[in-house]
Design a protein around this motif. Structure first.
Motif, mmCIF file in Angstrom:
data_model
loop_
_atom_site.group_PDB
_atom_site.id
_atom_site.type_symbol
_atom_site.label_atom_id
_atom_site.label_comp_id
_atom_site.label_asym_id
_atom_site.label_seq_id
_atom_site.Cartn_x
_atom_site.Cartn_y
_atom_site.Cartn_z
ATOM 1 N N ASP A 1 4.590 -16.330 -17.945
ATOM 2 C CA ASP A 1 4.721 -15.917 -19.361
ATOM 3 C C ASP A 1 3.218 -15.468 -19.625
ATOM 4 O O ASP A 1 2.995 -14.622 -20.211
ATOM 5 N N THR A 2 2.008 -16.305 -19.031
ATOM 6 C CA THR A 2 0.702 -15.885 -18.970
ATOM 7 C C THR A 2 0.243 -15.767 -17.730
ATOM 8 O O THR A 2 0.630 -16.584 -16.826
ATOM 9 N N LEU A 3 -0.460 -14.694 -17.346
ATOM 10 C CA LEU A 3 -0.875 -14.595 -15.841
ATOM 11 C C LEU A 3 -2.469 -14.224 -15.769
ATOM 12 O O LEU A 3 -2.843 -13.583 -16.776
ATOM 13 N N VAL A 4 -3.131 -15.163 -15.049
ATOM 14 C CA VAL A 4 -4.630 -14.976 -14.741
ATOM 15 C C VAL A 4 -4.721 -14.548 -13.301
ATOM 16 O O VAL A 4 -4.468 -15.107 -12.661
ATOM 17 N N ILE A 5 -5.243 -13.218 -13.331
ATOM 18 C CA ILE A 5 -5.095 -12.656 -12.051
ATOM 19 C C ILE A 5 -6.773 -11.997 -11.772
ATOM 20 O O ILE A 5 -7.278 -11.669 -12.723
ATOM 21 N N GLU A 6 -7.128 -12.224 -10.344
ATOM 22 C CA GLU A 6 -8.299 -11.655 -9.801
ATOM 23 C C GLU A 6 -8.060 -9.938 -9.805
ATOM 24 O O GLU A 6 -7.072 -9.516 -9.909
ATOM 25 N N SER A 7 -9.465 -9.659 -9.817
ATOM 26 C CA SER A 7 -9.411 -8.211 -9.604
ATOM 27 C C SER A 7 -10.602 -7.514 -9.027
ATOM 28 O O SER A 7 -11.037 -6.474 -9.206
ATOM 29 N N THR A 8 -10.895 -8.100 -7.806
ATOM 30 C CA THR A 8 -11.804 -8.134 -6.875
ATOM 31 C C THR A 8 -11.833 -6.478 -6.509
ATOM 32 O O THR A 8 -12.818 -5.609 -6.621
ATOM 33 N N TYR A 9 -10.742 -6.064 -6.104
ATOM 34 C CA TYR A 9 -10.380 -4.540 -5.636
ATOM 35 C C TYR A 9 -9.351 -3.782 -6.618
ATOM 36 O O TYR A 9 -8.524 -3.130 -6.344
ATOM 37 N N GLY A 10 -9.468 -4.127 -8.068
ATOM 38 C CA GLY A 10 -8.606 -3.664 -8.997
ATOM 39 C C GLY A 10 -9.140 -2.225 -9.145
ATOM 40 O O GLY A 10 -7.985 -1.610 -9.749
ATOM 41 N N ASP A 11 -9.982 -1.598 -8.565
ATOM 42 C CA ASP A 11 -10.152 -0.130 -8.610
ATOM 43 C C ASP A 11 -9.943 0.564 -7.306
ATOM 44 O O ASP A 11 -10.288 1.841 -7.219
ATOM 45 N N LYS A 12 -9.666 0.023 -6.151
ATOM 46 C CA LYS A 12 -9.522 0.481 -4.954
ATOM 47 C C LYS A 12 -8.206 0.076 -4.228
ATOM 48 O O LYS A 12 -7.578 -0.792 -4.500
ATOM 49 N N ASN A 13 -8.156 1.067 -3.124
ATOM 50 C CA ASN A 13 -6.979 0.771 -2.188
ATOM 51 C C ASN A 13 -7.493 0.717 -0.718
ATOM 52 O O ASN A 13 -8.175 1.580 -0.480
ATOM 53 N N HIS A 14 -6.951 -0.300 0.075
ATOM 54 C CA HIS A 14 -7.490 -0.210 1.291
ATOM 55 C C HIS A 14 -6.885 0.693 2.173
ATOM 56 O O HIS A 14 -5.660 1.292 1.863
ATOM 57 N N GLN A 15 -7.479 0.699 3.568
ATOM 58 C CA GLN A 15 -6.901 1.489 4.567
ATOM 59 C C GLN A 15 -5.734 0.766 4.982
ATOM 60 O O GLN A 15 -5.522 -0.570 4.936
#
Length: 456
Positions: free
Chosen positions: A193-207
């Motif tokens: 219902d509620t999600l608290v989520i990290e965003s360390t690489y929220g603006d990037k995608n890895h190889q």
């Protein structure tokens, strides 16, 4: 119900989130140390702990557990819930944090560890356990695999009220990237219902993993062609073990007579060595690929080319040896952001040498020495180490794919993979750009009916 944040809101360190169930009951999720530009001189707990009835530890990185001694000192008397593997790692991490940042007094350290061990309650993955609550409400929680480091979990918490039904809150902790060595990737929960989520690489995608491994191979082969050293600042838990696993694979698959067969791999970190022992102890948590290697008699974390450096005198001796012999070697040493530890001594000695290569394989926080080397290394700049100005003549490389954090695609799939999507998402644990980018992506894929809030 309310969620308060006592860290990892305007950055990626100091994770500490308070789930307020009612006026007399709160549950704390993690209690981490501030690092880099977030670092504070005063580490005392600034929030009221009298109504906090339990602490849940998602995993044992210092930015998620480093303030626990201060929490105990502030009067917290509740249980500390975590997974069995994390329970083994936690005293090691806290002991090291106390020695580095607080005191060398063994009586004080042992007293703190004794108190800590009395409070730890272990719970297996996918097992519901009750949380201490007051009034009419009932709260229970369970851990699910997060795939970030050994023992890491995200946590589902169900809050029940006789009149209002259930509300499920999910705290992501730090989610692992897919296809990383050793540990299975996280699977999304059924619902939130509620999600608290990290965003360390929220603006990037890895190889991808194959591309990443090939990049690692290419960088190391170029680096050692001039008989120089490759310095890899690596976090003691997680990143170090993944790199050892990949290096063993590169050595194993190389033909006889290849330079890889005689490559020196030096693990210069007693902490990392201790954690590697725990990884081996808990190999039942490894993924299928790693288990197949063990079944064939291979030792992915303890191979012939690996030398482990223990004492400080051995550490100094290996630096002097490498400085005088022009011997190619790969050195893995903490800390991962170069904010302390043995890697700093290597950097001080070798950073101005043109035959040196520095290989970053993880996030470098703002205000850390690692971020400065990353920023100024590409332009032959300089940094200050122990008040000495050192020109960066070394080659500086970054392989983002080795992050133990999920990238933007992973963070999106964690939500879209839920059968019942959250109506409220709070984004934490990231730089501002990463949080904004992830919020925008969630709005794009989930629509306007979901409330998306950048944690505050």
């Amino acid at each position: 119900m309310q969620i308060l944040h006592h860290g990892a809101v305007n950055g990626v360190t100091g994770s500490c989130h308070e789930l307020v169930i009612n006026s007399q009951t709160s549950i704390l999720i993690d209690c981490g140390l501030f690092q880099g530009e977030d670092a504070k001189d005063d580490l005392s707990i600034e929030f009221n702990v009298t109504h906090i009835t339990a602490l849940i530890v998602t995993h044992c990185h210092i930015d998620h557990v480093g303030r626990i001694p201060y929490l105990l000192a502030a009067g917290f008397k509740g249980p500390i819930f975590t997974t069995p593997a994390s329970a083994c790692l936690l005293p090691l991490v806290i002991e090291d944090a106390l020695k580095v940042g607080v005191t060398r007094d063994t009586k004080i350290i042992n007293a703190c560890l004794s108190l800590l061990n009395k409070r730890i309650f272990t719970v297996n993955f996918n097992t519901w356990f009750m949380l201490p609550c007051t009034n009419e409400q009932i709260a229970k929680a369970r851990f699910q695999r997060a795939g970030h480091i050994l023992g890491s979990a995200y946590v589902e918490i169900d809050i029940s009220n006789n009149n209002k039904g259930k509300h499920r809150v999910v705290f992501s902790g730090d989610l692992g990237a897919p296809y990383t060595p050793l540990l299975p990737a996280p699977k999304p929960p059924y619902k939130a219902d509620t999600l608290v989520i990290e965003s360390t690489y929220g603006d990037k995608n890895h190889q991808g993993r194959k591309e990443r491994t090939q990049t690692l191979k290419n960088v190391i082969e170029r680096a050692v062609a001039d008989n120089g050293v490759v310095l890899v600042p690596a976090f003691s838990i997680g990143r170090t073990q993944e790199l050892l696993y990949e290096l063993e694979q590169l050595i194993h698959q190389s033909p006889n007579g290849s330079p890889w067969r005689s490559m020196h791999v030096i693990l210069d970190s007693p902490m990392a060595a201790n954690f590697t022992e725990q990884y081996i102890k808990f190999k039942h948590l490894w993924d299928a690929e790693a288990k197949r290697k063990v079944a064939k008699g291979r030792h992915p974390l303890n191979f012939e080319n690996l030398t482990t450096v223990d004492t400080h005198s051995e550490h100094i001796a290996i630096i002097n040896y490498l400085a005088s012999r022009q011997t190619p070697a790969i050195i893995l040493a903490a800390s991962g952001m170069c904010s302390g530890g043995r890697i700093v001594n290597y950097l001080e000695r070798f950073l101005d040498d043109k035959t040196t290569d520095v290989l970053f394989v993880g996030y470098q926080g703002c205000g850390t020495l690692g971020r400065d080397i990353q920023k100024y290394g590409t332009r032959n700049g300089y940094v200050f180490i122990n008040d000495t100005r050192i020109t960066i003549n070394a080659q500086v490389h970054t392989i983002s794919g080795y992050s133990a954090h999920a990238d933007q695609n992973g963070l999106v799939k964690f939500v879209t993979g839920m059968r019942k999507k959250p109506s409220h998402i709070k984004i934490v644990h990231g730089d501002n750009e990463a949080k904004r980018a992830l919020a925008s992506k969630y709005k794009e894929v989930l629509g306007s009916e979901v409330i998306i809030e950048i944690g505050k």
